[in-house]
Motif scaffolding. Sequence first.
Motif, PDB file in Angstrom:
ATOM      1  N   GLY A 122       0.784  -1.220   0.000  1.00  0.00           N
ATOM      2  CA  GLY A 122       0.000   0.000   0.000  1.00  0.00           C
ATOM      3  C   GLY A 122       0.818   1.273   0.000  1.00  0.00           C
ATOM      4  N   ASP A 123       2.139   1.146  -0.053  1.00  0.00           N
ATOM      5  CA  ASP A 123       2.985   2.327  -0.096  1.00  0.00           C
ATOM      6  C   ASP A 123       3.290   2.657  -1.550  1.00  0.00           C
ATOM      7  OD1 ASP A 123       4.442   4.453   0.755  1.00  0.00           O
ATOM      8  OD2 ASP A 123       5.883   3.307   1.931  1.00  0.00           O
ATOM      9  N   ALA A 124       3.916   3.799  -1.761  1.00  0.00           N
ATOM     10  CA  ALA A 124       4.340   4.181  -3.100  1.00  0.00           C
ATOM     11  C   ALA A 124       5.853   4.203  -3.136  1.00  0.00           C
ATOM     12  CB  ALA A 124       3.786   5.555  -3.469  1.00  0.00           C
ATOM     13  N   LEU A 125       6.398   3.844  -4.273  1.00  0.00           N
ATOM     14  CA  LEU A 125       7.846   3.724  -4.391  1.00  0.00           C
ATOM     15  C   LEU A 125       8.452   5.103  -4.633  1.00  0.00           C
ATOM     16  CD1 LEU A 125       9.716   1.301  -4.199  1.00  0.00           C
ATOM     17  CD2 LEU A 125       9.836   1.290  -6.672  1.00  0.00           C
ATOM     18  N   LEU A 194      -2.817  13.852   5.519  1.00  0.00           N
ATOM     19  CA  LEU A 194      -2.768  14.449   4.181  1.00  0.00           C
ATOM     20  C   LEU A 194      -3.447  13.549   3.150  1.00  0.00           C
ATOM     21  CD1 LEU A 194       0.848  15.924   4.140  1.00  0.00           C
ATOM     22  CD2 LEU A 194      -1.263  17.222   3.814  1.00  0.00           C
ATOM     23  N   LEU A 195      -3.174  12.248   3.231  1.00  0.00           N
ATOM     24  CA  LEU A 195      -3.809  11.310   2.301  1.00  0.00           C
ATOM     25  C   LEU A 195      -5.319  11.389   2.415  1.00  0.00           C
ATOM     26  CD1 LEU A 195      -1.465   8.226   2.836  1.00  0.00           C
ATOM     27  CD2 LEU A 195      -1.685   9.531   0.722  1.00  0.00           C
ATOM     28  N   ALA A 196      -5.816  11.447   3.657  1.00  0.00           N
ATOM     29  CA  ALA A 196      -7.266  11.485   3.873  1.00  0.00           C
ATOM     30  C   ALA A 196      -7.863  12.821   3.429  1.00  0.00           C
ATOM     31  CB  ALA A 196      -7.576  11.229   5.350  1.00  0.00           C
ATOM     32  N   LYS A 197      -7.250  13.925   3.824  1.00  0.00           N
ATOM     33  CA  LYS A 197      -7.799  15.253   3.523  1.00  0.00           C
ATOM     34  C   LYS A 197      -7.791  15.560   2.024  1.00  0.00           C
ATOM     35  CE  LYS A 197      -6.831  17.633   7.899  1.00  0.00           C
ATOM     36  NZ  LYS A 197      -6.119  18.786   8.529  1.00  0.00           N
ATOM     37  N   LEU A 198      -6.741  15.114   1.339  1.00  0.00           N
ATOM     38  CA  LEU A 198      -6.606  15.426  -0.092  1.00  0.00           C
ATOM     39  C   LEU A 198      -7.167  14.339  -0.986  1.00  0.00           C
ATOM     40  CD1 LEU A 198      -3.008  16.983  -0.053  1.00  0.00           C
ATOM     41  CD2 LEU A 198      -5.215  18.142   0.093  1.00  0.00           C
ATOM     42  N   ARG A 203       1.260   8.020  -1.742  1.00  0.00           N
ATOM     43  CA  ARG A 203       2.255   9.085  -1.640  1.00  0.00           C
ATOM     44  C   ARG A 203       2.563   9.728  -2.986  1.00  0.00           C
ATOM     45  NH1 ARG A 203       5.416   8.852   3.182  1.00  0.00           N
ATOM     46  NH2 ARG A 203       7.131  10.359   3.205  1.00  0.00           N
ATOM     47  N   ILE A 204       2.455   8.949  -4.048  1.00  0.00           N
ATOM     48  CA  ILE A 204       2.693   9.489  -5.391  1.00  0.00           C
ATOM     49  C   ILE A 204       1.770  10.673  -5.657  1.00  0.00           C
ATOM     50  CG2 ILE A 204       2.364   9.011  -7.847  1.00  0.00           C
ATOM     51  CD1 ILE A 204       4.853   7.768  -7.076  1.00  0.00           C
ATOM     52  N   GLU A 205       0.475  10.543  -5.322  1.00  0.00           N
ATOM     53  CA  GLU A 205      -0.460  11.627  -5.573  1.00  0.00           C
ATOM     54  C   GLU A 205      -0.141  12.850  -4.722  1.00  0.00           C
ATOM     55  OE1 GLU A 205      -4.590  10.878  -5.668  1.00  0.00           O
ATOM     56  OE2 GLU A 205      -4.458   9.401  -7.269  1.00  0.00           O
TER      57      GLU A 205
END
Length: 220
Positions: A122-125, A194-198, A203-205
Amino acid sequence: MTVRILLVDDQPLVRSGLRVLMADDPGLEVVGEAATGAEAVRLARDVHPDVVVMDIRMPGMDGIEATRLITADRAATRVLMLTTFDEDAHVYGALRAGASGFLVKDMALDDILAAVHVVAAGDALIAPGVTRRLIADFVGRPETVPRRSPQPVAGITEREREVLTLIGRGRSNTEIAEDLFISVATAKSHVSRLLAKLGARDRIELVITAYETGLVTPDR
């Protein structure tokens, strides 16, 4: 849990090499192969992979369009793009389409396996140097992201804005914690908020948002 993999490349030898490599990892299972983007989209709907290892350049539908369709149809499926750093100038398009990271075809075998596991979790590289270089070189080009003055990002705090800026610069959670003199756990909490609010999928996004709002530019 076993990570289900769909391999997509128009070169049979590349697919064969990746399949053999992944067969040595008990945590990975190749559940399908495709030679075109259109075939990849169909197979993704049929076999429900956790991770798609996707070539960018293919005849007909390319990997970017296939990625856009797959991630729109199956939000839980992650896509790792296969690229060559010196040639592919489509990295920003791949990120925007929903890719969660990149594999360079001449990477060390252990790094390829590690990348698949990172994205499947679930992470981004972002942290590895190869993706950081790709983002710095391509996402920061004026022809892909317009230069602009920093714009306000609605709904986030000043501290979260600082964290978003550091994410855009490719900083890991540990590095963010060191830069802001906070704990790693606090840095992770800021990233999660940040992931939730945006409404970002990963992390890529957040990196894209940092560039598109001008928080991060090629020269700073």
